[in-house]
Structure formats: C-alpha cells, structure tokens
Design a protein around this motif. Structure first.
Motif, PDB file in Angstrom:
ATOM      1  N   VAL A 138       0.843  -1.203   0.000  1.00 53.87           N
ATOM      2  CA  VAL A 138       0.000   0.000   0.000  1.00 53.87           C
ATOM      3  C   VAL A 138       0.875   1.248   0.000  1.00 53.87           C
ATOM      4  N   SER A 152      -5.414   2.152  -9.918  1.00 53.07           N
ATOM      5  CA  SER A 152      -5.193   1.496  -8.631  1.00 53.07           C
ATOM      6  C   SER A 152      -5.685   0.054  -8.668  1.00 53.07           C
ATOM      7  N   ILE A 156      -6.446  -2.684  -2.246  1.00 49.38           N
ATOM      8  CA  ILE A 156      -6.406  -1.684  -1.180  1.00 49.38           C
ATOM      9  C   ILE A 156      -7.743  -1.627  -0.450  1.00 49.38           C
ATOM     10  N   TYR A 166      -3.772   4.265   7.593  1.00 51.97           N
ATOM     11  CA  TYR A 166      -2.902   4.800   6.544  1.00 51.97           C
ATOM     12  C   TYR A 166      -2.319   6.160   6.933  1.00 51.97           C
TER      13      TYR A 166
END
Length: 301
Positions: A138, A152, A156, A166
C-alpha cells in the motif's frame, strides 16, 4: 469519481482559486462562523474561524497501548497527538521488522482510538501473516506521485477505519471520514456561492458520509450533507475507490493550503500542521446543516 493525478490537481485553476479564497477564513476572527449542538455530550460547539475550530477540538477516546497493554484515554488534540506519535513509531517498526503480531496490535489500537473497530478488526486480522507485506505494498502504491485512482489495484482496503491506519503509515495522508468530507463540502459550497459558480468544480467535489442518527433520515436531510439546491456533493456510500480518491485529493489540497498560505496553522510544529487542519475540519463537519442565526454571545453555547 474524479480521475486526476496530483500534478494536474494542484495546477487546476479552480483549486488555486479555492486556496486563495480559503486563506481569508483560516484564522481571522469572525471570518467563518459555524455552530451546532453535539449529542454526546449534549453541549453547544462553535468556531469563528477554521483555526478556532482546531482550538475547540474534542474527541473522547479510549484505546489500548500496544506496547504496555495499558488503557489510554483522552479527549484533546494534544492527547491524541501524543498517542499518534507512539503508534506511528510502533506501527512502522513492526512493518519493517515484519512483526505481524505487533503490527496487528497497532492497527487495532488505532481503530479503537477512532471508534471504528467494529468489522474493521476482522479485516485487519484477516490479513494474517501477510499484514506487513500488505502495508508495504500500500505504501509503495500510494506514495507514487503519479498515482491515479483509475490505475489502482483492488487490493487496497479503504474506509474511514483504514484511513486512520494509513494516516500513520504514510506521510501527509489525512484521516478522511464522513465529517472531514462534510466540512470540505461545506467550505467548497460557500466558495461556489461567493464566486457565483454555475456548479461545483469536479476537482472540489468532495464526498460526505452519514452521521449516526437515532431514527432514519434521508440523505437529503442528513446533518452531514453539505449540498444545497444548486451545489450538490456525492455521498461516500461505502465505496472504497471513491473513498480513496477523495482522501487523496483532500491530502493534496490540505497540504497545499498549509504550504502556500500564512496563518496560525504555520506557527504550529511542522509535524502537526496538516493534522491540525484536518482536526479543524473534523470538528466543523459534525453537523453542516444550516444552523439558526448565529449568536455573538458564545456563552449561550
């Protein structure tokens, strides 16, 4: 959903003009009035600038220190920052040393702090012995300057709980939740009204998340919906890609505000400036419905 990379976002005319507009209300007393009544505790809250919203930050938390195993409590920005400093260190050390057990404990502590451990604990534990590899992956993807949501990967995990994790994994990554999204929407709407735009610029179309209500309330009437009849904002609706894309744009916008404007936020320790601006938005976004006429007598709140 806006498909844009960081460079294109920051050179956007609408983004630049919004930053010029928001500078006027960052810390000037009386530049931005907002108030509401909180449910728990049932007290009034108010601010008269974005910085004063930060000064009036309050988040009552209780979590477990993954190092000592002791319970940690608090409610002030300083208390949360002290805890975050420790969790940041422990989380990143555990990832680099591939200590999956400690990494899991750190994540659960972060989720417990944010009051979002329900269901997210299963997601964290479900990563098992791959948890450190997951966060390394990530980090690589989200640190890519040219990262674009369209490119992407679906691996995730993204929601308000993982945004909190995060934020301690990545530099300049804010906690984007329903409240922060609601506050950004409110500010963008006021910018659109002041500048008489025809519609919300796509770069500034931030999604909001529902607040908890004791009875069902439609999205249109929800206290976190910053939309007006003319200016509309989308709802997060547990959409991982939308959430991630909004978080990234908010990261870029808030960091650019900190870096290119002058306000009391710049007088804070550089390590907490972005977090302080995020905290201000978190407080503003508790309720963004149009309140009753503001009373200059703050003692009434």
């Amino acid at each position: 959903m806006v498909n844009i990379n960081k460079m294109d976002f920051l050179i956007s005319r609408q983004v630049k003009e919004f930053i010029v507009w928001i500078q006027k209300i960052l810390d000037a007393p009386g530049s931005f009035y907002h108030h509401y009544t909180m449910k728990k505790p049932a007290v009034g809250w108010s601010c008269d600038s974005i910085y004063s919203a930060f000064e009036n930050y309050n988040w009552k938390f209780r979590t477990t220190d993954p190092e000592s195993g002791n319970k940690v409590t608090g409610s002030s920005f300083t208390e949360s920052t002290k805890l975050f400093s420790k969790l940041y260190r422990l989380l990143n050390i555990s990832i680099e040393s591939e200590d999956c057990e400690k990494c899991t404990e750190c994540c659960l502590s972060i989720l417990e702090w944010g009051g979002v451990i329900s269901k997210n604990d299963k997601k964290v534990k479900g990563l098992g012995n791959d948890i450190c590899k997951y966060f390394k992956k990530v980090r690589i993807q989200l640190n890519d300057y040219n990262f674009c949501i369209e490119n992407s990967e679906d691996f995730i995990i993204m929601n308000s709980g993982f945004a909190k994790i995060y934020s301690l994994l990545l530099d300049d990554f804010i906690i984007y939740d329903g409240r922060v999204g609601a506050a950004l929407g409110l500010l963008v709407r006021k910018y659109c009204e002041d500048t008489e735009l025809d519609k919300v610029p796509c770069e500034l179309e931030f999604a909001w998340g529902r607040g908890k209500e004791t009875t069902y309330i439609t999205s249109q009437c929800n206290k976190r919906n910053p939309s007006s009849e003319k200016y509309k904002f989308p709802e997060l609706l547990s959409n991982p890609k939308r959430h991630l894309e909004n978080n990234l744009r908010a990261n870029w916008l808030l960091k650019e505000i900190i870096d290119t404007t002058q306000s009391k936020f710049n007088s804070l320790d550089k390590r907490i400036q972005l977090r302080a601006l995020e905290a201000a938005l978190f407080m503003i976004g508790y309720d963004v419905n149009e309140p009753a006429p503001y009373s200059a007598n703050l003692s009434e709140w």
